[in-house]
Scaffold this motif. Sequence first.
Motif, PDB file in Angstrom:
ATOM      1  N   GLY A 284       0.779  -1.230   0.000  1.00 15.71           N
ATOM      2  CA  GLY A 284       0.000   0.000   0.000  1.00 15.71           C
ATOM      3  C   GLY A 284       0.809   1.278   0.000  1.00 15.71           C
ATOM      4  O   GLY A 284       0.355   2.308   0.529  1.00 15.71           O
TER       5      GLY A 284
ATOM      6  N   GLU B 187       2.206   4.754  -0.761  1.00 17.43           N
ATOM      7  CA  GLU B 187       1.696   5.947  -1.421  1.00 17.43           C
ATOM      8  C   GLU B 187       2.652   7.110  -1.188  1.00 17.43           C
ATOM      9  O   GLU B 187       3.254   7.238  -0.125  1.00 17.43           O
ATOM     10  CB  GLU B 187       0.312   6.319  -0.885  1.00 17.43           C
TER      11      GLU B 187
ATOM     12  N   GLY C  38      -0.475   3.238  -4.111  1.00 20.09           N
ATOM     13  CA  GLY C  38      -0.761   1.954  -3.485  1.00 20.09           C
ATOM     14  C   GLY C  38       0.031   0.837  -4.131  1.00 20.09           C
ATOM     15  O   GLY C  38      -0.526  -0.018  -4.820  1.00 20.09           O
TER      16      GLY C  38
ATOM     17  N   GLY D 248       1.125   3.407   3.763  1.00 16.03           N
ATOM     18  CA  GLY D 248       1.616   2.078   3.441  1.00 16.03           C
ATOM     19  C   GLY D 248       2.795   1.676   4.307  1.00 16.03           C
ATOM     20  O   GLY D 248       3.289   2.455   5.136  1.00 16.03           O
TER      21      GLY D 248
END
Length: 265
Positions: free
Chosen positions: A15, A17, A28, A65
């Motif tokens: 995830g 970012e 992501g 993330g």
Amino acid sequence: MTVDRLQRPAIHVRGLEKSYKELRVLRGVDFEVARGSIFALLGSNGAGKTTVVRILSTLLRADAGTAGVNGFDVATQAADVRESISLTGQFAAVDEILSGRENLVLVARLRHLKDPGRIADDLLARFSLTDAGARRASTYSGGMRRRLDIAMSLIGNPPVVFLDEPTTGLDPQARIEVWQAVRELAAQGTTVLLTTQYLDEAEQLADRIAILHEGRIIVDGTLTELKRLLPPATVEYVEKQPTLEDVFLTLVGDNGKDHTPGTDA
């Protein structure tokens, strides 16, 4: 290293970012890299490849993330991550005034390692630079400088190496020299994350390939798995397997837009 960390992937990303004001660079990103393998992160200029590497090497903080390298979290255990990695950027960072051997000795001394001369000689031999070791780095060819740069990055035996577009600007012969050096790294157990925009480079080197496009991983697999995404072409009744270039252009599109196989453009 504990047994638990040994059993984890060398690199683990979930995830991820990252944005710069209104520009969303990573949207992501998810992938894993097995220990002792070569993983190619493939994408066009501006796809976010270098941003991923900078986050994994603790030079940049993600907006969201998680990411781990060698079992350490890049956000909360940055010092441990830095001790586990080496980063080679797009341009060789060698001191051209010094000889090849002197460059290696300097780095070994900066890392407070014992017997820097022996370390330098071993690496010169490993990268086929012994005969040029006493020459100034300014006299080296592009391929030799890059091999010296990679050799310098290996001082201290880091288990994970990031190579950010290592053959940018090199001629074909120099690229082949670097490819051989990368193969030898993995053969000796080093985990390599390679970013590149050269399709043949990923095809030649990688155990697994991920295509990063518009901030997301749109496909991740072995070369064989990626080729299965496209049906083989038949030319004069001879089956032609798709190349990695066919896969890349079909997924990314000639105009830079995503295109799912089997749908109208």
